[in-house]
Design a protein around this motif. Structure first.
Motif, PDB file in Angstrom:
ATOM      1  N   SER C  78       1.118  -0.887   0.072  1.00 19.34           N
ATOM      2  CA  SER C  78       0.053   0.299   0.225  1.00 19.34           C
ATOM      3  C   SER C  78       0.255   1.108   0.187  1.00 19.34           C
ATOM      4  N   ALA C  79       2.127   1.472   0.320  1.00 21.04           N
ATOM      5  CA  ALA C  79       2.583   2.184   1.327  1.00 21.04           C
ATOM      6  C   ALA C  79       2.987   2.386  -0.486  1.00 21.04           C
ATOM      7  N   PHE C  80       3.722   1.616  -1.195  1.00 21.27           N
ATOM      8  CA  PHE C  80       3.829   2.472  -3.000  1.00 21.27           C
ATOM      9  C   PHE C  80       2.574   2.554  -3.548  1.00 21.27           C
ATOM     10  N   ILE C 147      -1.183  -6.341  -8.147  1.00 22.90           N
ATOM     11  CA  ILE C 147      -3.083  -6.220  -8.599  1.00 22.90           C
ATOM     12  C   ILE C 147      -3.502  -4.824  -7.477  1.00 22.90           C
ATOM     13  N   MET C 148      -2.985  -4.065  -6.602  1.00 25.88           N
ATOM     14  CA  MET C 148      -3.365  -3.464  -5.891  1.00 25.88           C
ATOM     15  C   MET C 148      -4.097  -1.890  -7.412  1.00 25.88           C
ATOM     16  N   LEU C 149      -2.845  -1.264  -8.442  1.00 22.61           N
ATOM     17  CA  LEU C 149      -2.344  -0.533  -8.898  1.00 22.61           C
ATOM     18  C   LEU C 149      -3.629   0.057  -9.388  1.00 22.61           C
ATOM     19  N   PRO C 150      -3.937  -1.139 -10.518  1.00 22.56           N
ATOM     20  CA  PRO C 150      -5.146  -0.735 -11.637  1.00 22.56           C
ATOM     21  C   PRO C 150      -6.623  -0.240 -10.659  1.00 22.56           C
ATOM     22  N   LEU C 200     -11.140  -0.321  -1.447  1.00 23.73           N
ATOM     23  CA  LEU C 200     -11.352  -1.947  -2.212  1.00 23.73           C
ATOM     24  C   LEU C 200     -10.614  -1.711  -2.514  1.00 23.73           C
ATOM     25  N   GLY C 201      -8.989  -1.149  -2.838  1.00 20.31           N
ATOM     26  CA  GLY C 201      -7.543  -1.633  -3.444  1.00 20.31           C
ATOM     27  C   GLY C 201      -7.120  -2.910  -2.087  1.00 20.31           C
ATOM     28  N   VAL C 202      -6.954  -1.897  -1.285  1.00 21.58           N
ATOM     29  CA  VAL C 202      -6.431  -3.043  -0.136  1.00 21.58           C
ATOM     30  C   VAL C 202      -6.984  -4.310   0.561  1.00 21.58           C
ATOM     31  N   ALA C 203      -8.258  -3.867   0.619  1.00 21.24           N
ATOM     32  CA  ALA C 203      -9.169  -5.299   0.496  1.00 21.24           C
ATOM     33  C   ALA C 203      -8.900  -6.051  -0.292  1.00 21.24           C
ATOM     34  N   ARG C 204      -8.745  -6.242  -1.876  1.00 24.29           N
ATOM     35  CA  ARG C 204      -8.262  -6.744  -2.544  1.00 24.29           C
ATOM     36  C   ARG C 204      -7.813  -7.633  -2.809  1.00 24.29           C
ATOM     37  N   VAL C 205      -6.236  -6.927  -2.120  1.00 27.95           N
ATOM     38  CA  VAL C 205      -5.092  -8.072  -1.872  1.00 27.95           C
ATOM     39  C   VAL C 205      -4.989  -8.648  -0.748  1.00 27.95           C
TER      40      VAL C 205
END
Lengths: 223, 261, 280
Positions: C78-80, C147-150, C200-205
Motif C-alpha cells: 500500500s505504501a507504494f 494487483i492493487m495499482l489498477p 477497496l484496493g487494499v481489501a482486494r490484495v
C-alpha cells in the motif's frame, strides 16, 4: 423592483412635482397680477413658464426610457402611464396660464372697463388655482394621498368653476349687445377666460389619472 | 458595419480585431471583433445562443487556455498591454480580472476558507488581515449576516443564491479591477436573481463589470452599455438607455422585439 | 385470458424467479459466513495473537507471525501502490484527459484488473525472485502492489472526473496554479471517493494467496526481514487447512475468520463511503 428602478421613478416624480409647483405658483402670481393690475407681475408669470414645453418633453423621454428598460407591471405600470398622460395635461395647463397672463396684460393697458367683471373673474381664477393646489398637495403625498378625496374636491371645484364661467359668459354677451363696437375685444376676453375654465377641466383629468393609477381598472377620462 | 458608440470615458479593456476558433472547428466562433469596455460601468453582452458572447467573455481572463488547441488572434488591451501574448502572466491576470460562473461554484471547504482562498494564494497570512478582508468581502456581497455565525461550516450548506453571493465575495476579496459574470442568475430563482442584480449594480463603483446574459430584460435593468452580438460579430454597442429605446441596427431591433433568438 | 392478465401473470412469475435467485445467492453468502463464524470463533483465543507458529500438536501455536507478516506485506504494498495509483489516476484525469495515451492506459488498467493474480505472481517470480535467488517479502509486496495499482488508478480517475469542471475553472479564475487547483480543490472534492478506492484496493490484495506462493512463499516463524521469505495469513491458512493436524486445522479456521472479517469490514466501509459520496 431594483433600486435603479426606484431611482428612475423618484427622479421622474420629482420633475413632475417641480413642474406642477412652478405652474401653480405662476397661476397664483397671475391671480395677484390681475387683482392689482400689475403688468410686471404678469411678465414674471410668462418668464417663469418659458421652458415648460421642454421640461415636459424631458419627463416624457425619461418615462419612455423607464418603460423600455424596466418593463413595469401592475401598479408600477399604471403609475408610469398616468405620469405620461399627466405630463401632457400639466404642460397644456401651463401653456394656458402663460397665454392668459399675456392676454390679460394687454387688456389692463386698454383701460377697458372690466372692473365690474373683476370680482367674478377673480373667483373663477381662484377656483382654478385651488384645483391645481389640491393636485399638487396630493401628488407630493404620494402613497399617503387619499385619491378619492382629492378627486371629489377637484370635481366640486370644477363644477363651481363651470357655474362661474357661465355667469361671466352671460355678462359678457350682454355687454356685447350693449357695446357692439367692443364686441371683438369682449370675445377675446371670453376666450382668455376660457383658459381658466379649461385649466380646471384638466385638473379633473389629472385627479382621475391618479385615481386610476391607484385603483386600476381602465382609464376613463371622458365621462 | 457595426454601430459602436464612442466611449469617451476611460476604458477598462479594449478588444481589437479579435478572432477565435475552437479546437477541431474550421469556422471562427468570433470574427475580427473590436470593442471598447468602459471603466466603472456595467457592459452587458446579449445575443442568441452561439453568437460568441460567452466565448468573448472567457477570453478576457484567458479561460480558453485551459483547453488545448483553441486558436485566437488579435489583441485585448488591459492596463496598456495586450493580454493575449504568450508571456502574459496568467496567474496575475486572473487576480485582476475575476469571474463568476453560471452555476455557483463554492469550493468544498468552509465559508471562511472559500473567501480567504484567493487571499491566501496571494500570500496573505496574517490572521487579522484575513479575517478583516473576508468580513468586508462578505459584507460587500450582502451575505455577512447570513454567514457570520457559520464561517467554519461547509459552504455546501448554503442555498443556491447564497452560494452565488459567496462566489462573488470570493472574487471581490482579492480586489480585482474587472469582474466577468457569465449568466450569473440563470440558475437562480427570481428573488435571488433580483438580489444578485442589485449587488452587481452596487459593485460598479469599484470594478468594471462585463455580464453575459441571455435575459434581455436583465441587461436592460442592470447595465450602462449593451453590446448585441450575432454570429460571432458585434452588431451594436450603445448606451443601454438608447439601445432599448432606439436601436441603431435593424438586427438589434429584431432581436430585442423577439423576432429571433 | 386477456392480454393484460397474461402480462400480470408473466410479471409475477419472473418476479418470483428473480427473488428466488437472489435469496439463493444471499443464502450461500450467509451459509459461508455462518460456517466461518462457527468454526472460526471456536478457534479464537488470545494465544492466536500472541504466539507464533508452532509445530503441530503444540498447544501454544498462534498466528502472530502470519498476522504481522500479512500486515507488513500489505502495508508495504500500500505504501507504494496507493500514492502511485492516486498519482496515475490524477494524471489521467487532470493532464491526460481523453488523449490516445490516456485511453490506452485506462484500457490496459482494465485488462490488468481482470488478470489472474497467479499470473502476476509468476511474473514477479521471474523478475525478482529468480534473479535474487530467493523468495522475499519485497517480492510479495511488489506482486500485491501490481494487483492493487489498477484498482486505485481507476477509482481515482473516475472520482476525479466526477468533480465538475466548473469547480476547476472557478479555481483557475482566481489565479490558482494547476497543481494547487488539483491538490486544494479537486482532491478535496473527490476525497471520499478516492479513499473508497484505496480501501477497496487494499481489501482486494489482503485476500490474495496465489501470488504470494511464488513470491513471499511462507514462513512458520515470525520474520520481519523483508528480504527473506515471509509468512502471510493467506498462505498460512492454506498450509494449515490442508494439513492433517487438527490443531493446525483449527488455526486455519481462525485465520480464515480473521481474514474474512477484515476484508468484509473494509469492503462495507468502502461502499458506505461511496454511497454517501454519490448521494450528494
Amino acid at each position: 423592483m431594483l433600486s435603479k428602478y426606484d431611482e428612475k421613478i423618484n427622479s421622474i416624480r420629482e420633475k413632475i412635482s417641480n413642474l406642477l409647483r412652478d405652474i401653480t405658483t405662476a397661476d397664483e402670481l397671475s391671480l395677484e397680477a390681475f387683482k392689482l393690475s400689475d403688468k410686471v407681475k404678469f411678465k414674471e408669470v410668462e418668464r417663469s413658464l418659458a421652458k415648460i414645453g421642454l421640461k415636459g418633453d424631458d419627463i416624457d423621454n425619461e418615462i419612455i426610457k423607464t418603460f423600455a428598460l424596466f418593463g413595469p407591471e401592475a401598479k408600477e405600470l399604471r403609475f408610469l402611464v398616468a405620469y405620461l398622460k399627466m405630463t401632457n395635461e400639466i404642460v397644456r395647463t401651463g401653456e394656458g396660464v402663460k397665454k392668459y397672463a399675456r392676454k390679460m396684460s394687454e387688456y389692463i393697458s386698454h383701460e377697458f372697463n372690466i372692473e365690474p367683471l373683476k370680482p367674478t373673474i377673480l373667483l373663477l381664477h381662484k377656483s382654478s388655482v385651488n384645483a391645481l393646489k389640491y393636485i399638487l398637495e396630493c401628488f407630493n403625498e404620494y402613497e399617503n394621498c387619499n385619491y378619492e378625496d382629492t378627486y371629489t374636491k377637484v370635481l366640486v371645484e370644477e363644477s363651481m368653476n363651470d357655474d362661474l364661467f357661465s355667469i361671466l359668459e352671460k355678462e359678457i354677451l350682454n355687454r356685447i349687445i350693449d357695446e357692439k363696437e367692443l364686441s371683438i375685444d369682449y370675445v377675446k376676453i371670453l376666450g382668455s377666460l376660457r383658459k381658466l375654465e379649461r385649466s380646471c377641466d384638466r385638473s379633473v383629468n389629472i385627479a382621475n389619472l391618479m385615481l386610476y393609477a391607484e385603483q386600476g381598472g381602465e382609464i376613463k377620462l371622458f365621462n | 458595419m457595426a454601430t459602436i458608440v464612442d466611449i469617451t470615458e476611460e476604458q477598462a479593456l479594449k478588444v481589437k480585431n479579435f478572432e477565435f476558433t475552437y479546437a477541431g472547428s474550421d469556422e471562427p466562433n468570433i470574427k475580427k471583433l473590436t470593442m471598447p469596455i468602459a471603466k466603472h460601468s456595467i457592459t452587458a453582452l446579449i445575443g442568441p445562443s452561439g453568437c460568441g458572447k460567452t466565448t468573448l467573455l472567457r477570453s478576457f481572463n484567458r479561460m480558453h487556455d485551459l483547453y488545448p488547441a483553441n486558436r485566437y488572434s488579435g489583441e485585448i488591451i488591459f492596463k496598456d498591454r495586450n493580454i493575449l501574448t504568450k508571456n502574459e502572466d496568467l496567474i496575475k491576470l486572473r487576480t485582476q480580472i475575476g469571474m463568476i460562473f453560471q452555476k455557483p461554484t463554492a469550493f468544498p471547504m468552509s465559508i471562511f476558507d472559500n473567501v480567504a482562498y484567493g487571499l491566501r494564494l496571494q500570500g496573505v497570512k496574517n490572521k487579522t488581515e484575513l479575517q478583516d478582508r473576508v468580513e468586508k468581502a462578505l459584507q460587500d456581497a450582502a451575505i455577512w449576516q447570513e454567514a457570520k455565525d457559520r464561517l467554519k461550516h461547509d459552504a455546501n450548506g448554503l442555498s443556491g443564491g447564497q452560494q452565488q453571493r459567496l462566489c462573488i465575495a470570493r472574487a471581490i476579496a482579492v480586489e480585482p479591477e474587472v469582474l466577468l459574470f457569465d449568466e450569473p442568475t440563470s440558475a437562480l430563482d427570481p428573488i435571488s436573481t433580483a438580489g444578485i442584480e442589485e449587488l452587481i449594480v452596487g459593485l460598479k463603483e469599484r470594478v468594471s463589470i462585463i455580464i453575459v446574459t441571455h435575459n434581455m430584460q436583465q441587461a436592460a435593468r442592470v447595465s450602462d452599455y449593451t453590446g448585441f452580438m450575432y454570429l460571432g460579430e458585434l452588431v451594436e454597442l450603445s448606451p443601454t438607455e438608447e439601445l432599448f429605446v432606439t436601436p441603431k441596427e435593424r438586427l438589434t431591433e429584431e432581436y430585442i422585439t423577439g423576432k429571433f433568438g | 385470458m386477456t392480454y393484460t392478465q397474461k402480462r400480470v401473470i408473466a410479471n409475477s412469475i419472473v418476479m418470483a424467479l428473480s427473488t428466488l435467485s437472489a435469496l439463493i445467492g444471499i443464502g450461500f453468502l450467509l451459509w459461508i459466513l455462518s460456517i466461518l463464524i462457527i468454526n472460526g470463533v471456536d478457534a479464537l483465543s488470545m494465544t492466536i495473537f500472541l504466539e507464533e507458529g508452532a509445530p503441530p500438536g503444540n498447544e501454544s501455536g498462534g498466528l502472530k507471525h502470519a498476522l504481522i507478516g500479512q500486515l507488513m506485506l500489505v502495508g508495504y504494498a500500500s505504501a507504494f501502490g496507493v500514492p502511485l495509483g492516486i498519482m496515475a489516476g490524477t494524471y489521467l484525469s487532470e493532464y491526460g484527459l481523453k488523449s490516445k495515451l490516456s485511453e490506452t492506459i485506462r484500457d490496459i488498467s482494465d485488462i490488468m484488473m481482470s488478470a489472474p493474480s497467479i499470473v502476476i505472481g509468476a511474473f514477479v517470480y521471474a523478475i525478482v525472485v529468480a534473479p535474487s535467488g530467493q523468495f522475499s517479502g519485497w517480492a510479495g509486496s511488489i506482486a500485491l502492489m501490481i494487483i492493487m495499482l489498477p484498482i486505485i488508478l481507476r477509482t481515482t480517475d473516475d472520482m476525479l472526473q466526477l468533480v465538475p469542471s466548473t469547480l476547476r475553472e472557478a479555481a483557475f479564475a482566481l489565479g490558482t496554479p494547476k497543481y494547487k487547483v488539483i491538490t486544494q480543490v479537486v482532491y478535496r472534492g473527490a476525497k471520499a471517493g478516492i479513499l473508497t478506492g484505496v480501501m477497496l484496493g487494499v481489501a482486494r490484495v489482503a485476500g490474495e494467496t496465489a501470488p504470494l506462493l511464488f513470491t513471499s512463499f511462507n514462513d512458520n516463524f515470525l520474520n520481519t526481514d523483508m528480504s527473506q521469505p515471509m509468512a502471510s495469513l493467506t498462505v498460512t491458512m492454506y498450509n494449515y487447512a490442508t494439513s492433517p493436524y487438527e490443531d493446525w486445522q483449527k488455526l486455519g479456521w481462525a485465520a480464515a475468520f480473521i481474514l474474512s472479517m477484515f476484508i468484509l469490514t473494509l469492503n462495507i466501509l468502502g461502499r458506505l463511503f461511496l454511497l454517501k459520496r454519490k448521494g450528494k
